[in-house]
Design an enzyme around this catalytic site. Sequence first.
Site, PDB file in Angstrom:
ATOM      1  N   ASN A 136       0.850  -1.035  -0.135  1.00 18.23           N
ATOM      2  CA  ASN A 136       0.063  -0.038  -0.125  1.00 18.23           C
ATOM      3  C   ASN A 136       0.812   1.265  -0.016  1.00 18.23           C
ATOM      4  O   ASN A 136       0.286   2.354   0.106  1.00 18.23           O
ATOM      5  CB  ASN A 136      -0.833  -0.071   1.509  1.00 18.23           C
ATOM      6  CG  ASN A 136      -0.299  -0.004   2.589  1.00 18.23           C
ATOM      7  OD1 ASN A 136       1.093   0.232   2.676  1.00 18.23           O
ATOM      8  ND2 ASN A 136      -0.982   0.224   3.836  1.00 18.23           N
ATOM      9  N   HIS A 138       3.401   1.944   2.277  1.00 16.82           N
ATOM     10  CA  HIS A 138       3.783   2.674   3.650  1.00 16.82           C
ATOM     11  C   HIS A 138       5.279   2.276   3.538  1.00 16.82           C
ATOM     12  O   HIS A 138       6.038   1.478   2.783  1.00 16.82           O
ATOM     13  CB  HIS A 138       3.251   1.655   4.638  1.00 16.82           C
ATOM     14  CG  HIS A 138       3.411   0.551   4.843  1.00 16.82           C
ATOM     15  ND1 HIS A 138       2.549  -0.457   5.633  1.00 16.82           N
ATOM     16  CD2 HIS A 138       4.795  -0.269   4.906  1.00 16.82           C
ATOM     17  CE1 HIS A 138       3.202  -1.686   5.492  1.00 16.82           C
ATOM     18  NE2 HIS A 138       4.488  -1.719   5.274  1.00 16.82           N
TER      19      HIS A 138
END
Length: 251
Positions: A136, A138
């Site tokens: 995602n 991060h």
Amino acid sequence: MKILICENYEHLSEVASNIIEDKITANPKCVLGLATGGTPEGTYQRLIDKYKQGSLDFSSVTTFNLDEYYGLNGRHPQSYAKYMYDKLFKHINIDINNTNIPQGDVDDIKKECKRYEEAILEAGGIDLQLLGIGTNGHIGFNEPNAYLKTKTHLVKLKEETINANSRFFEKKEDVPTRAITMGIKSIFRAKEILLLASGPEKAPIIMELLKGQLSTYVPASILNLHPSVTIVVDKAFIEYLKKQNVELSAI
Ligand code: F6R
């Protein structure tokens, strides 16, 4: 931003460990920022090999890890403190007093975050920060959000992060839902950044990052602003681009 394309995971680990080796050789007192998770395991193994072959001396190196699960004691089998000890520290001649990981089981979380942030500054800042990346986007545990926090802080992990990390736990319910992580500025202050991404599942987010657009929903995209970033990927990334009919030079 420099991108290095490797044959496979082994090659990627070799390339990453060579970059870290060069850093330590050039400055034996360097401060390294370290990551956990599956991706850097091969790199740590190569660093152990280099140490055992006598080509690396960690005795004056200082380390700061990106993050730790909130609530886990450093001796917990799934804590990042235990991961670092088992996968790197116990095999090399680093002074354990020079290794730093946020403490996950503290009562006063704000105090711990402040202490960690100050400790990085007191050590003179990070010379080379090793990063993995979540699917995602991060980095550390700075999850996609409407805003990004700059300093070390407590974060609620996203469902996809909990799912991805459940492979290290007996069951998903055992994965802590929160973590202490360096913030975006703590990471960004590093003089040099080395981001590793291996396998097809990381390819879409690397492509997103390389587009050069900034979004708090792709926290790694902030790295586009950093003056010294090297991204090491393996062939899976190039295969993904081919499937998308995209040339690397065209991103
Ligand atoms: C770990 C960390 C995370 C991981 C990321 C990728 O300290 O901060 O950002 O680097 O979740 O994890 P793996 O390598 O397991 O895919």
